[in-house]
Every structure is written in structure tokens, then in C-alpha cells.
Design an enzyme around this catalytic site. Structure first.
Site, PDB file in Angstrom:
ATOM      1  CB  CYS A 115     -31.994 -10.161  22.095  1.00  0.00           C
ATOM      2  SG  CYS A 115     -31.662  -8.214  21.419  1.00  0.00           S
ATOM      3  CG  HIS A 264     -29.348 -10.676  25.417  1.00  0.00           C
ATOM      4  ND1 HIS A 264     -28.601 -10.427  24.090  1.00  0.00           N
ATOM      5  CD2 HIS A 264     -30.350  -9.501  24.989  1.00  0.00           C
ATOM      6  CE1 HIS A 264     -28.981  -9.444  23.334  1.00  0.00           C
ATOM      7  NE2 HIS A 264     -29.873  -8.605  24.087  1.00  0.00           N
ATOM      8  CG  ASN A 294     -27.852  -5.720  22.353  1.00  0.00           C
ATOM      9  OD1 ASN A 294     -27.644  -6.716  21.757  1.00  0.00           O
ATOM     10  ND2 ASN A 294     -29.011  -5.370  22.725  1.00  0.00           N
TER      11      ASN A 294
END
Ligand code: ACO
Length: 337
Positions: A115, A264, A294
Site C-alpha cells: 500500500c 491511502h 482498497n
């Protein structure tokens, strides 16, 4: 005049198939209510086979190049951040290079910081540009998660979180005369703590085993991502907060000076907790998690591009970026758009 990097073009691509929480609830023991309340996710995009990570990267990169007004021949380097590579080797950046027709000889690098991958890749592009090694770098974050998720009650804690997608930035050298107005990257900040590597990971297949791949791994479900949700949540809030403080402190700017925070997209609750801690008004945090979920390394370039498309990000704005992910890894970046 100082040579710095700036984002000259931005692009993103999401596969057309929308998968709602209700669609998932038809396949495993979950509900729209549980997912929305715990994560903020309402839907995600998933690919149909045979689309791969490099295919999504190609679409996003093409848009970013067009936005920058340059072509594949103008690139000196490619960084592609992904945790879902097309193949074990070679790196997906090489497949992208061939598909995009970037001239043979141009270096192509995979970045495996999950990520935080896009922030790591941006930092490396920034360093290569500052030293004069490269003048124009393509930085991509791209993921196909859907083909590797466990579609059962056992995998529901992880499966509901992830979406497929890609985002890309064309990063190029610029002579900055006035940092207060010129578009450029001020600084990047990177961190990792490998003690937590197994809190969020894909255990198998791998060279850690006697056999790289085995039926036992498949039977035990070791080929699906595993997450300690509580540990991820607690560390994400702590480290994202530190990342924001670090990037502001390094550049002597205050929360109030920032026009847009692009974080993020792990979980809406994580971003809300960070915003609350610093007193950041909700409208200054740009979230896409409700519609795209995500997409790990792709969330930040997708966020930047979506913010531009929606008129939330305009030239001259001061943008703070922060990410946290598996590893654990975390990082931040301050830029003038
Ligand atoms: N649907 C329904 N119920 C579920 C689901 C699901 N998809 N997943 C788990 N549950 C159940 C659990 O089994 C548990 O049931 P039990 O009480 O009978 O044992 C119950 O829900 C509560 O589980 P908790 O883990 O206590 O739920 P929590 O409130 O901690 O929320 C969550 C879980 C959302 C994962 C939370 O820990 C979190 O936000 N963690 C951060 C993880 C994250 O954001 N990861 C993103 C990827 S990593 C990254 O990008 C950095």
C-alpha cells in the site's frame, strides 16, 4: 534555480465491472451494513479474466502520458508498484514496458512495498531526477486483487476490502524558481518495520518452503492474504499520523496550509481517525474508498486523478500524501500541484 521533480501528467483506470457489498453478501456471510460501518466501502471494481495488472497499468499510463503531452519515447525510466504481479518473474514493469512500447533499453523497476508502493516509487523517481539520472519517469501503481481473494466465509475479513485498479503519474524534471508557486515535489519520507511482516501478508507460495508451491498450501488456504485487522488498524493510525507530521515538519508548513490531503484508502475509519487527531476538516481529505475500495498501490494516483477530474485539485494547490501498508511500510510526500 534547483532541479526538482513534478507530476506533469496523471491518469487512472478502473475496470468497468462494479461489485457491490450485496454481491459479496450473496457469496459469503457478510452484509452491506457490516462492510459500510467498519470500512466505508460500498462497492469496488473487479476485472474479468483475462485482464491483468499490466493491462490496467497500460490504460492508466496511456492517460497520464496524454495528460503530460508526451509519448512512450520520452520516458527515461519506469517504476511500477504492485503486490499483484502478472507473474512471479520478471517484474510487471517489464510487461508494461513492452505493452506501452517504451523503447528497449529503458530501465523498468518493480516496487514491492504494497500500500505504500506508490509513495516509495515516487520517492525513487524524485531521487533519480534530483541526481540527473533521469529526466522523465513513469510511476504506476496497479493491482488485480480479485483473482487472489478467498471467496468464502473464511476469507471474508480480507476479501471485502480490496478492489482492482491502476493509477499513473508522469514525473519530470523542472527548474524550480519559486517553490511558493511552482509545481514540484518538496520532499518524500519512507519507513518500514519488518517486525510486523506477518500481520498482513500472503504466506504462500514462496521460497520459504521446501517446495515453492504445494497442494498442502492450497488445501490450507495459505495462498490467500491473511490480516490481523486490529494490528493493522492501530499501526496505520499511528504511522499515518507520524507520516503527516514528518512531511509538514520537514517543510515548515502547518495543517492549515495544506489544500488537499490524499491518503491511502485502506479503511475510511483509519483516515477519519487521522483527520480527527490533527483537526483536518473533512472536505480537505479526498477519499475514494466508498466506490473503489482498497486498491493498495493504486489508491493514491487514482485519488489524485479523481480529485483533478472532480475539480478538487487545481494547479498551485499544496497536497500532502500519506500511506501505510503491509511490511509494515509507511511514507509521505508533500507536493505543489
Ligand atoms: N462481514 C461480516 N462479519 C465479519 C467480516 C465481514 N466481512 N469480517 C469479519 N467479521 C466478523 C468477525 O469474524 C468478528 O466476528 P466474531 O465477533 O463473531 O468473532 C466480527 O466481525 C468483528 O470482527 P473484528 O475483527 O472485531 O472487527 P473490527 O471492528 O476490528 O473490524 C476490521 C475489522 C474492519 C478489519 C478492522 O480491524 C480494521 O479496520 N482493520 C484495519 C484493516 C484494514 O483496513 N486493512 C486494509 C488493508 S491493509 C492496508 O491497506 C494498510
Amino acid at each position: 534555480m534547483t532541479t526538482r521533480a513534478r507530476i506533469a501528467g496523471i491518469g487512472s483506470h478502473l475496470p468497468p465491472k462494479v461489485v457491490t457489498n450485496h454481491d459479496l453478501a450473496a457469496q459469503m456471510d457478510t452484509s452491506d451494513e457490516w462492510i459500510v460501518q467498519r470500512t466505508g466501502i460500498k462497492q469496488r471494481r473487479w476485472v474479468d479474466h483475462p485482464t491483468t495488472t499490466s493491462d490496467l497499468a497500460l490504460e492508466a499510463a496511456t492517460i497520464a502520458l496524454e495528460d503530460a503531452g508526451v509519448g512512450p519515447d520520452d520516458l527515461d525510466m519506469i517504476f511500477l508498484a504492485t503486490l499483484s504481479p502478472d507473474h512471479e518473474f520478471p517484474g510487471t514493469a517489464c510487461f508494461l514496458q513492452a505493452k506501452l512500447d517504451v523503447p528497449p533499453g529503458v530501465p523498468a523497476v518493480d516496487v514491492r512495498q504494497q500500500c505504500t508502493g506508490f509513495v516509495y516509487a515516487m520517492s525513487m523517481a524524485d531521487q533519480f531526477i534530483r541526481t540527473g539520472f533521469a529526466g522523465r519517469v513513469l510511476v504506476v501503481g496497479a493491482e488485480v486483487h480479485s483473482k487472489g481473494l478467498q471467496m468464502s466465509d473464511e476469507g471474508r475479513d480480507v476479501t471485502v476490502l480490496f478492489g482492482d485498479g491502476a493509477g499513473a503519474a508522469v514525473v519530470e524534471a523542472i527548474e524550480v524558481a519559486d517553490p511558493a508557486t511552482d509545481s514540484h515535489v518538496f520532499s518524500t519520507h519512507l519507513h518500514a518495520d519488518g517486525r510486523h511482516a506477518e500481520e498482513l501478508w500472503l504466506p504462500a507460495p514462496g521460497m520459504a518452503f521446501e517446495d515453492f508451491m504445494s497442494h498442502g498450501q492450497v488445501d490450507r488456504g495459505d495462498i490467500y492474504p491473511k490480516m490481523n485487522g486490529r494490528a493493522v488498524y492501530v499501526n496505520a493510525v499511528k504511522r499515518m499520523g507520524e507520516a503527516v507530521e514528518e512531511t509538514l515538519g520537514a517543510n515548515d508548513v502547518a495543517i492549515e496550509d495544506i489544500d488537499l490531503f490524499v491518503f491511502h484508502q485502506a479503511n475510511l475509519r483509519i483516515n477519519e481517525a487521522v483527520a480527527e487527531r490533527f483537526g483536518i476538516p473533512g472536505e480537505k481529505v479526498f477519499n475514494t474508498i466508498d466506490r473503489f475500495a482498497n486498491t493498495t498501490a493504486a489508491t493514491i494516483p487514482i485519488g489524485l486523478h479523481t480529485a483533478v477530474q472532480e475539480g478538487r485539485l487545481e494547479p498551485g494547490m499544496l497536497v500532502a500524501v500519506a500511506a501505510f501498508g503491509s511490511g509494515f511500510t509507511w511514507g509521505s510526500m508533500l507536493l505543489r500541484w
